[in-house]
Design an enzyme around this catalytic site. Structure first.
Site, PDB file in Angstrom:
ATOM      1  N   ARG A   1      -7.341  42.848  55.274  1.00 30.81           N
ATOM      2  CA  ARG A   1      -7.043  44.223  54.873  1.00 30.81           C
ATOM      3  C   ARG A   1      -8.350  44.830  54.390  1.00 30.81           C
ATOM      4  NH1 ARG A   1      -2.894  43.860  57.300  1.00 30.81           N
ATOM      5  NH2 ARG A   1      -0.768  44.071  56.492  1.00 30.81           N
TER       6      ARG A   1
ATOM      7  N   GLU B   1      -7.036  54.004  56.190  1.00 28.85           N
ATOM      8  CA  GLU B   1      -6.560  53.953  57.572  1.00 28.85           C
ATOM      9  C   GLU B   1      -5.491  55.009  57.759  1.00 28.85           C
ATOM     10  OE1 GLU B   1      -5.284  50.042  58.687  1.00 28.85           O
ATOM     11  OE2 GLU B   1      -7.116  49.095  57.978  1.00 28.85           O
TER      12      GLU B   1
ATOM     13  N   HIS C   1      -7.189  48.676  63.709  1.00 31.70           N
ATOM     14  CA  HIS C   1      -6.151  47.786  63.165  1.00 31.70           C
ATOM     15  C   HIS C   1      -5.190  47.322  64.267  1.00 31.70           C
ATOM     16  CE1 HIS C   1      -3.748  46.775  59.294  1.00 31.70           C
ATOM     17  NE2 HIS C   1      -3.516  45.888  60.247  1.00 31.70           N
TER      18      HIS C   1
HETATM   19  P1  NAP Z   1      -0.648  33.224  54.917  1.00 34.66           P
HETATM   20  O1  NAP Z   1      -0.120  32.175  55.851  1.00 34.66           O
HETATM   21  O2  NAP Z   1       0.130  33.542  53.700  1.00 34.66           O
HETATM   22  O3  NAP Z   1      -2.139  32.792  54.514  1.00 34.66           O
HETATM   23  C1  NAP Z   1      -2.875  33.404  53.502  1.00 34.66           C
HETATM   24  C2  NAP Z   1      -3.997  32.489  53.054  1.00 34.66           C
HETATM   25  O4  NAP Z   1      -4.785  33.193  52.089  1.00 34.66           O
HETATM   26  C3  NAP Z   1      -3.517  31.209  52.384  1.00 34.66           C
HETATM   27  O5  NAP Z   1      -4.299  30.117  52.797  1.00 34.66           O
HETATM   28  C4  NAP Z   1      -3.761  31.477  50.890  1.00 34.66           C
HETATM   29  O6  NAP Z   1      -4.017  30.309  50.128  1.00 34.66           O
HETATM   30  C5  NAP Z   1      -4.998  32.321  50.985  1.00 34.66           C
HETATM   31  N1  NAP Z   1      -5.236  33.090  49.757  1.00 34.66           N
HETATM   32  C6  NAP Z   1      -4.398  33.940  49.121  1.00 34.66           C
HETATM   33  N2  NAP Z   1      -5.001  34.447  48.016  1.00 34.66           N
HETATM   34  C7  NAP Z   1      -6.230  33.894  47.960  1.00 34.66           C
HETATM   35  C8  NAP Z   1      -7.325  33.995  47.056  1.00 34.66           C
HETATM   36  N3  NAP Z   1      -7.280  34.798  45.986  1.00 34.66           N
HETATM   37  N4  NAP Z   1      -8.430  33.271  47.323  1.00 34.66           N
HETATM   38  C9  NAP Z   1      -8.502  32.475  48.396  1.00 34.66           C
HETATM   39  N5  NAP Z   1      -7.522  32.340  49.299  1.00 34.66           N
HETATM   40  C10 NAP Z   1      -6.391  33.035  49.071  1.00 34.66           C
HETATM   41  O7  NAP Z   1      -0.818  34.604  55.676  1.00 34.66           O
HETATM   42  P2  NAP Z   1      -1.131  34.874  57.233  1.00 34.66           P
HETATM   43  O8  NAP Z   1       0.125  34.980  58.003  1.00 34.66           O
HETATM   44  O9  NAP Z   1      -2.195  33.930  57.685  1.00 34.66           O
HETATM   45  O10 NAP Z   1      -1.716  36.371  57.115  1.00 34.66           O
HETATM   46  C11 NAP Z   1      -2.833  36.643  56.275  1.00 34.66           C
HETATM   47  C12 NAP Z   1      -3.064  38.142  56.149  1.00 34.66           C
HETATM   48  O11 NAP Z   1      -3.638  38.629  57.346  1.00 34.66           O
HETATM   49  C13 NAP Z   1      -1.808  38.998  55.959  1.00 34.66           C
HETATM   50  O12 NAP Z   1      -1.382  39.030  54.605  1.00 34.66           O
HETATM   51  C14 NAP Z   1      -2.260  40.351  56.445  1.00 34.66           C
HETATM   52  O13 NAP Z   1      -2.746  41.142  55.371  1.00 34.66           O
HETATM   53  C15 NAP Z   1      -3.397  40.027  57.417  1.00 34.66           C
HETATM   54  N6  NAP Z   1      -3.014  40.373  58.806  1.00 34.66           N
HETATM   55  C16 NAP Z   1      -3.730  41.346  59.440  1.00 34.66           C
HETATM   56  C17 NAP Z   1      -3.391  41.676  60.751  1.00 34.66           C
HETATM   57  C18 NAP Z   1      -4.170  42.727  61.500  1.00 34.66           C
HETATM   58  O14 NAP Z   1      -3.572  43.436  62.290  1.00 34.66           O
HETATM   59  N7  NAP Z   1      -5.464  42.823  61.307  1.00 34.66           N
HETATM   60  C19 NAP Z   1      -2.312  41.046  61.397  1.00 34.66           C
HETATM   61  C20 NAP Z   1      -1.620  40.063  60.698  1.00 34.66           C
HETATM   62  C21 NAP Z   1      -1.974  39.733  59.393  1.00 34.66           C
HETATM   63  P3  NAP Z   1      -2.883  29.156  49.967  1.00 34.66           P
HETATM   64  O15 NAP Z   1      -2.791  28.518  51.312  1.00 34.66           O
HETATM   65  O16 NAP Z   1      -3.418  28.239  48.959  1.00 34.66           O
HETATM   66  O17 NAP Z   1      -1.628  29.882  49.587  1.00 34.66           O
END
Ligand code: NAP
Length: 323
Positions: A236, A265, A283
């Site tokens: 984000r 955005e 995005h």
């Molecule tokens: P996820 O499975 O929940 O993974 C998030 C990861 O971030 C986890 O490993 C978590 O650690 C880590 N994390 C959270 N807070 C942190 C911090 N303060 N310091 C270090 N690491 C931290 O989520 P996901 O499905 O992979 O998606 C991740 C994000 O990508 C979404 O929330 C969204 O904002 C973004 N996204 C963007 C697009 C786009 O169109 N560009 C599309 C999809 C998603 P733990 O494993 O220890 O919990």
């Protein structure tokens, strides 16, 4: 009594039809006065489905019948989750179905930035390829380099897989917790954020936007990166201090950046647009026909379950579920 559902983003027609068979459906017409229509529809809504809209105390103050919001996204930073929970409103999202597509986009952005694809595409189409290219057009290798992944969740792991198996990259990661299985599978090594920034050739951000990740990458962190380093943000926009990034890129303090997300955005004007060492995208992490359909299907399924008294598959605030 049929319940009332408000669709506040476009959904594929077959899914609108599916919802219409079970519920009274109002589709917000994006050509009209969206806020007025939305506020009017909210008065009777039991369920909302859509994405990319800030929804909290102010927006939902008249939504007295609301039981569930089904977001067509995995990220849920645009919702005031504590408020929804306080009001007993369920929030659902769409994890998993977009993981591979978003990882593909992350890798495409990494490759495009390293090999300067958009810039050289524009160069070719502008008729500037009149003699053999020279060093000034060279990119940098991806194969065999060090990839630092910040956020080793579903998408982070899918990026690690591509880097490790596809490009023989060394994988470093930073997350809230260690991932022993991924360390084994991809020979991934855990690092604190500072060490990851210092050691990586590519830093890829895939954390959710929360208070702990907002502006996680600022001027200090950018200074820790290698001068040859490339930053990829598919998380984000507010995870990065954009002004500091613009400065680092303008001064060529780092080699480049690939950005799918921004502080504001949509974005129609930015100093980033005049920088050659930045690849910008609107995005599009999950924006393929197949994946957007799958996300919408999953969101419809979550909404239908919740309004039918069944536990939805993807509850963001499970404490609200009274089952
Ligand atoms: P996820 O499975 O929940 O993974 C998030 C990861 O971030 C986890 O490993 C978590 O650690 C880590 N994390 C959270 N807070 C942190 C911090 N303060 N310091 C270090 N690491 C931290 O989520 P996901 O499905 O992979 O998606 C991740 C994000 O990508 C979404 O929330 C969204 O904002 C973004 N996204 C963007 C697009 C786009 O169109 N560009 C599309 C999809 C998603 P733990 O494993 O220890 O919990």
């Amino acid at each position: 009594m049929r319940k009332n559902v408000v669709i506040y983003n476009r959904l594929p027609a077959p899914l609108v039809q599916q919802l219409s068979e079970a519920f009274n459906v109002t589709v917000i017409d994006t050509q009209g006065n969206v806020d007025e229509q939305f506020q009017h529809a909210l008065l009777h809504a039991h369920g909302l489905i859509g994405a990319s809209k800030t929804l909290g105390r102010h927006e939902l103050q008249h939504a007295e019948n609301l039981e569930v919001i089904s977001s067509v996204s995995v990220g849920y930073d645009s919702y005031d989750v504590p408020y929804l929970s306080e009001q007993g409103i369920l929030l659902t999202n769409t994890p998993d179905v977009l993981t591979q597509t978003t990882a593909d986009l992350g890798f495409a952005l990494l490759m495009s930035t390293a090999r300067r694809l958009p810039e050289l595409d524009a160069y070719t189409k502008a008729g500037q390829w009149t003699k053999g290219i020279t060093e000034e057009h060279f990119g940098t290798d991806v194969y065999g380099k060090t990839l630092g992944i910040v956020g080793m969740g579903r998408i982070g792991a899918a990026i690690a897989k591509r880097g490790h198996f596809g490009f023989d990259m060394r994988i470093l990661y930073h997350a809230g917790s260690r991932k022993p299985e991924l360390e084994k599978e991809f020979k991934a090594e855990y690092r604190d954020l500072e060490s990851l920034l210092q050691e990586s050739d590519f830093v890829c951000l895939v954390v959710p936007l929360t208070e702990s990740t907002r502006q996680m990458i600022g001027a200090r962190e950018l200074r820790l990166m290698k001068p040859s380093g490339i930053l990829i943000n598919i998380a984000r926009g507010p995870v990065v201090d954009e002004a500091a990034l613009i400065e680092a890129l303008s001064n060529q303090q780092i080699r480049g950046a690939g950005l799918d997300v921004f502080e504001q955005e949509p974005l129609s004007s930015s100093p980033l647009f005049s920088l050659k060492n930045v690849v910008t995208l609107p995005h599009i992490g999950s924006a393929t026909h197949e994946t957007r359909y799958a996300m919408a299907e999953r969101a419809v399924s979550n909404l239908t379950a919740a309004l039918s008294g069944n536990r939805p598959q993807d509850l963001v605030n499970p404490e609200v579920w009274k089952g």
